[in-house]
Motif scaffolding. Sequence first.
Motif, mmCIF file in Angstrom:
data_model
loop_
_atom_site.group_PDB
_atom_site.id
_atom_site.type_symbol
_atom_site.label_atom_id
_atom_site.label_comp_id
_atom_site.label_asym_id
_atom_site.label_seq_id
_atom_site.Cartn_x
_atom_site.Cartn_y
_atom_site.Cartn_z
ATOM 1 N N THR A 254 -27.771 20.774 -33.247
ATOM 2 C CA THR A 254 -27.875 21.612 -34.688
ATOM 3 C C THR A 254 -26.933 21.830 -35.249
ATOM 4 O OG1 THR A 254 -27.995 23.718 -33.220
ATOM 5 C CG2 THR A 254 -29.541 22.825 -32.894
ATOM 6 N N SER B 89 -36.318 18.591 -32.982
ATOM 7 C CA SER B 89 -35.860 18.837 -34.383
ATOM 8 C C SER B 89 -35.425 18.924 -35.465
ATOM 9 C CB SER B 89 -36.023 20.935 -34.524
ATOM 10 O OG SER B 89 -34.710 21.006 -33.656
ATOM 11 N N GLY C 182 -36.560 27.712 -35.292
ATOM 12 C CA GLY C 182 -36.012 27.746 -33.779
ATOM 13 C C GLY C 182 -36.119 28.706 -33.594
ATOM 14 N N ILE D 259 -44.903 27.932 -35.988
ATOM 15 C CA ILE D 259 -44.885 26.743 -36.639
ATOM 16 C C ILE D 259 -45.945 26.425 -37.014
ATOM 17 C CG2 ILE D 259 -44.544 24.453 -34.836
ATOM 18 C CD1 ILE D 259 -42.054 26.220 -34.650
ATOM 19 N N ASP E 5 -42.092 28.878 -31.911
ATOM 20 C CA ASP E 5 -41.168 27.914 -31.179
ATOM 21 C C ASP E 5 -39.462 29.259 -30.768
ATOM 22 O OD1 ASP E 5 -39.453 26.237 -29.472
ATOM 23 O OD2 ASP E 5 -38.511 25.775 -31.463
ATOM 24 N N ASN F 21 -34.980 20.187 -24.392
ATOM 25 C CA ASN F 21 -35.642 19.830 -26.227
ATOM 26 C C ASN F 21 -36.893 20.097 -26.161
ATOM 27 O OD1 ASN F 21 -36.626 18.605 -28.240
ATOM 28 N ND2 ASN F 21 -36.218 16.327 -27.426
ATOM 29 N N SER G 289 -39.028 20.121 -29.365
ATOM 30 C CA SER G 289 -39.319 19.464 -30.019
ATOM 31 C C SER G 289 -41.264 18.694 -30.494
ATOM 32 C CB SER G 289 -38.131 18.741 -31.248
ATOM 33 O OG SER G 289 -39.036 17.515 -32.049
#
Length: 480
Positions: free
Chosen positions: A20, A46, A336, A341, A351, A466, A468
């Motif tokens: 990130t 992501s 995040g 989302i 999320d 994760n 994502s």
Amino acid sequence: MGFFTRLRGKEIFLVGIKGTGMASLACLLSQFGAHVQGSDVPEQFSTDAVLAAANIAWIGTFSAEALPLDTDMVIHSAAYDTTVCPQLVHAIGLGLPVYSYPAFLAEISSTVRAFGVAGTHGKTTTTGCLDWILRNTGLPFFPIYGSHIQGETIGRKPNGDEIAILESCEYRDHFLSYRLQGVLVTTIEHDHPDWFADVQQTLDSFKRLVIGLPQDAFVVCGIDSEYSRNLARWIQTTRPELSLTTFGTNPSSMFRICGHEDGPQESSYSLAPLAGYYHTRLASVPLCLDIVGAAIFASSLVLRESGLPVDLETLVSDPVLPALLGEAASFPGCAGRLETILEDGGVVYVDDYAHHPTEISTSLASLRATYPEQRLVTIFFPHTVSRTRTFFDGFAAALRQADVLVVRPVYASARHDGNMEDGSAIAGELAAAAGGHFIAHEETLVTDVAKLLHPGDVCITMGAGNNSGLARRIADVRRS
């Protein structure tokens, strides 16, 4: 000349580019005119979308041969060992400048006026709020933090490159290498048990951070946690020449939040000794504190850059703090972090990065305030075996706040502090202790969660693992 101006046109290669912080740095370098590419694992994160939106290419191999011949500089995630990763070994052998991510931030801080946002919890949200509210001040600043503003895929090009706002992490004492002229401390609690044996070691690291500040630095410190109050008292006796401003709900706070009320769309609060009420789109007192801390810190920076004193009297009398609190009212939050989302089939999918018991409690309380009548279905992805084991009871208590809980195996992070068997075993124990379900395989999880969701539910993917694409996959199965 600012820091990034001298990197314009340079070929910069980032190893571990999908982290990130690394992805945010890649975008920033590209925005300032550097030619950026990098490498990482093929697994989708992501940040894949972030890099794609910035037209930054990456390769799914760490082989030495894949390092471009025209590379001028290499920056790598701290998760990669310079003696093991083939690309890093090769780059060092070629005599290229090679920086870890923390070392590169340290280099930035030695070149420009740098200010840090530190604390066990809330660093990213606070730094994101600073990014938001400083944009209209005219200050030539740039932020580096492990996210971006919700709704902004890669973030807006910064105002300039003369003032750095750095999310400053305590893990492995990374922030001690930064040369900061001011620091905000959100809260202090025990975390990273693979590095800090206990909360006293954590506090000692923050004290060393303050010891390294110059005499004319300012510190803004939240004092709602026991050990951040300890730090503030220590600063008053050990570094009395520093400008110290405290905030929180604690009665001894210089700026005290009171009258906080959560609503479905926004929260309201008053901030003594200022007059009037202020608002934020983020629910719950802890998230409101992140906003208030950011506004006080931003105001301190504006006053300093204007040649005015940074003290309580000026912060109260000058119009800059109320103005920045007003700007903060529209801050939508960071990607995040309690990020919606999608909404599909009557289900809201959220999320959230919470990966410590305190953060989980804060996030679930915020969601409960936003969706008071809806069922909170939480999918938790624990991060590191050592953290899960050390704070096991706290995790279990925090996760019981969910209406329905599913726990995944502990994420196999780059810290290598436990094997897959350890991660599955302790995650199963946690699920049982918190009254939830343990599901080992992702495909089974997607199918099972899709079956148990009903219209009106809020489905939360939570943790530092994760997650994502998980929400969209669940929604797809529900539609089918």
